[in-house]
Design a protein around this motif. Structure first.
Motif, mmCIF file in Angstrom:
data_model
loop_
_atom_site.group_PDB
_atom_site.id
_atom_site.type_symbol
_atom_site.label_atom_id
_atom_site.label_comp_id
_atom_site.label_asym_id
_atom_site.label_seq_id
_atom_site.Cartn_x
_atom_site.Cartn_y
_atom_site.Cartn_z
ATOM 1 N N GLU A 96 13.624 -2.430 -2.528
ATOM 2 C CA GLU A 96 13.240 -2.847 -2.375
ATOM 3 C C GLU A 96 12.014 -3.423 -3.233
ATOM 4 O O GLU A 96 11.788 -2.785 -4.265
ATOM 5 C CB GLU A 96 12.643 -2.231 -0.809
ATOM 6 N N GLY A 97 10.504 -4.164 -2.474
ATOM 7 C CA GLY A 97 9.656 -4.769 -3.786
ATOM 8 C C GLY A 97 9.150 -6.069 -2.913
ATOM 9 O O GLY A 97 9.872 -5.746 -2.057
ATOM 10 N N GLY A 98 8.144 -6.684 -3.795
ATOM 11 C CA GLY A 98 7.225 -7.620 -3.324
ATOM 12 C C GLY A 98 6.072 -8.236 -3.328
ATOM 13 O O GLY A 98 6.337 -7.589 -5.158
ATOM 14 N N SER A 99 4.960 -8.347 -3.074
ATOM 15 C CA SER A 99 3.695 -8.792 -3.905
ATOM 16 C C SER A 99 2.400 -7.658 -3.191
ATOM 17 O O SER A 99 3.299 -6.732 -2.521
ATOM 18 C CB SER A 99 3.625 -9.842 -2.932
ATOM 19 N N VAL A 100 2.019 -7.489 -3.882
ATOM 20 C CA VAL A 100 0.915 -6.706 -3.915
ATOM 21 C C VAL A 100 0.262 -6.385 -2.570
ATOM 22 O O VAL A 100 0.473 -5.497 -2.336
ATOM 23 C CB VAL A 100 -0.518 -7.119 -4.623
ATOM 24 N N ILE A 101 0.154 -7.327 -1.404
ATOM 25 C CA ILE A 101 0.197 -6.855 -0.323
ATOM 26 C C ILE A 101 1.263 -6.568 -0.050
ATOM 27 O O ILE A 101 0.644 -5.302 0.670
ATOM 28 C CB ILE A 101 0.041 -8.776 0.537
ATOM 29 N N ASP A 102 2.420 -7.000 0.273
ATOM 30 C CA ASP A 102 4.107 -6.305 0.408
ATOM 31 C C ASP A 102 3.570 -4.400 -0.077
ATOM 32 O O ASP A 102 3.512 -3.876 0.960
ATOM 33 C CB ASP A 102 5.084 -6.610 -0.148
ATOM 34 N N PHE A 103 3.107 -4.157 -0.804
ATOM 35 C CA PHE A 103 3.007 -2.842 -1.739
ATOM 36 C C PHE A 103 2.283 -1.648 -0.891
ATOM 37 O O PHE A 103 2.405 -1.021 -0.320
ATOM 38 C CB PHE A 103 2.758 -2.622 -3.318
ATOM 39 N N VAL A 104 1.060 -2.990 -0.778
ATOM 40 C CA VAL A 104 0.177 -2.228 0.405
ATOM 41 C C VAL A 104 0.209 -1.605 1.409
ATOM 42 O O VAL A 104 -0.573 -1.102 2.378
ATOM 43 C CB VAL A 104 -1.682 -2.576 -0.157
ATOM 44 N N ALA A 105 0.741 -2.762 2.165
ATOM 45 C CA ALA A 105 0.910 -2.794 3.508
ATOM 46 C C ALA A 105 2.184 -1.390 4.051
ATOM 47 O O ALA A 105 1.691 -0.315 5.079
ATOM 48 C CB ALA A 105 1.899 -3.953 4.250
ATOM 49 N N LYS A 106 2.807 -1.294 2.313
ATOM 50 C CA LYS A 106 4.184 -0.517 2.649
ATOM 51 C C LYS A 106 3.563 1.091 2.296
ATOM 52 O O LYS A 106 3.633 1.752 3.503
ATOM 53 C CB LYS A 106 5.362 -0.486 2.368
ATOM 54 N N LEU A 107 2.544 1.107 1.258
ATOM 55 C CA LEU A 107 1.791 1.820 1.468
ATOM 56 C C LEU A 107 1.244 2.723 2.110
ATOM 57 O O LEU A 107 1.152 3.680 2.751
ATOM 58 C CB LEU A 107 1.218 1.885 0.076
ATOM 59 N N PHE A 108 -0.060 2.086 3.011
ATOM 60 C CA PHE A 108 -1.002 2.615 3.627
ATOM 61 C C PHE A 108 0.152 2.499 5.226
ATOM 62 O O PHE A 108 -0.620 2.132 6.613
ATOM 63 C CB PHE A 108 -1.858 1.800 3.536
ATOM 64 N N GLN A 109 1.226 2.376 5.403
ATOM 65 C CA GLN A 109 1.477 1.677 6.803
ATOM 66 C C GLN A 109 1.245 1.037 7.666
ATOM 67 O O GLN A 109 1.059 0.892 8.824
ATOM 68 C CB GLN A 109 1.834 3.236 7.533
ATOM 69 N N LEU A 110 0.688 -0.178 7.329
ATOM 70 C CA LEU A 110 -0.280 -1.699 7.681
ATOM 71 C C LEU A 110 0.556 -2.786 7.765
ATOM 72 O O LEU A 110 2.326 -3.400 7.357
ATOM 73 C CB LEU A 110 -1.631 -1.728 6.961
ATOM 74 N N ASN A 111 0.305 -3.648 8.844
ATOM 75 C CA ASN A 111 1.215 -5.147 8.525
ATOM 76 C C ASN A 111 0.461 -5.863 7.911
ATOM 77 O O ASN A 111 -0.829 -5.666 6.959
ATOM 78 C CB ASN A 111 0.869 -5.649 9.933
ATOM 79 N N ALA A 112 0.491 -7.054 7.436
ATOM 80 C CA ALA A 112 0.320 -8.009 6.087
ATOM 81 C C ALA A 112 -0.698 -8.002 6.316
ATOM 82 O O ALA A 112 -1.959 -8.020 5.606
ATOM 83 C CB ALA A 112 1.273 -9.119 5.538
ATOM 84 N N ARG A 113 -1.947 -8.689 7.426
ATOM 85 C CA ARG A 113 -3.181 -8.715 7.569
ATOM 86 C C ARG A 113 -4.129 -7.945 7.066
ATOM 87 O O ARG A 113 -4.647 -8.221 6.384
ATOM 88 C CB ARG A 113 -3.076 -9.144 9.216
ATOM 89 N N GLN A 114 -3.684 -6.450 7.436
ATOM 90 C CA GLN A 114 -4.483 -5.516 7.627
ATOM 91 C C GLN A 114 -4.413 -4.835 5.092
ATOM 92 O O GLN A 114 -5.841 -4.325 5.370
ATOM 93 C CB GLN A 114 -4.556 -4.403 7.855
ATOM 94 N N ALA A 115 -3.593 -4.976 5.138
ATOM 95 C CA ALA A 115 -2.898 -5.047 4.036
ATOM 96 C C ALA A 115 -3.932 -6.039 2.828
ATOM 97 O O ALA A 115 -4.760 -5.525 2.180
ATOM 98 C CB ALA A 115 -1.432 -4.988 3.410
#
Length: 169
Positions: free
Chosen positions: A60-79
């Motif tokens: 898995e991978g992605g952008s900084v937004i994807d990383f923060v969303a996965k790390l904190f269990q957030l949606n993209a907007r929240q991340a």
């Protein structure tokens, strides 16, 4: 509106800065321990600039937004809001929920403490195995033969269970 914020965040914030901001160590080759699985050796690659990340174990991978969303269990907007606030970009007036941040910090501290205890125990076991391997073999008629055989049993346990069945692999 959020589409513009997403693209501006992805262009402005390098993945390495995000990793460091959230407490991860990125080595000189651009790798870090993956926070999404029990990682004993760095498997998550942080790409230069704003190219994002990829874990070779999770696939898995992605952008900084994807990383923060996965790390904190957030949606993209929240991340995106969290990154915007943490890096003081001023792209949004919304604020993240501080309770979630505190919960995440406590979880990370607990994981790090568990990893530190495991590493200390692992290092102790490595020294013990090295000591046993370096002992001279007494003759079978020696009174030390029983103790030596017990140490070989311990070495067998270390080699065939402890070093191979660790939860951090």
């Amino acid at each position: 509106m959020y589409g513009d914020i997403f693209s501006r965040i992805k262009e402005a914030i390098p993945m390495q800065a995000v990793a460091v901001r959230y407490g991860f160590e990125v080595n000189r080759a651009g790798y870090m321990l993956c926070p999404f699985h029990n990682d004993s050796q760095p498997s998550l690659h942080v790409y230069d600039g704003t190219r994002g990340w990829w874990c070779f174990v999770c696939n898995e991978g992605g952008s900084v937004i994807d990383f923060v969303a996965k790390l904190f269990q957030l949606n993209a907007r929240q991340a995106a809001i969290r990154i915007d606030n943490n890096f003081h970009l001023g792209l949004s007036t919304e604020r993240p929920d501080n309770r979630e941040i505190d919960r995440w910090k406590q979880e990370q501290a607990k994981k790090q403490a568990e990893l530190n205890v495991f590493r200390a125990d692992y290092n102790d076991k490595c020294r013990e195995a090295l000591t046993i391997r370096s002992l001279p073999k007494p003759p079978p008629s020696s009174p030390l033969w029983g103790q030596y055989a017990a140490l070989l049993g311990k070495l067998d346990y270390l080699d065939n269970y402890f070093f191979t069945e660790t939860k951090w692999k």
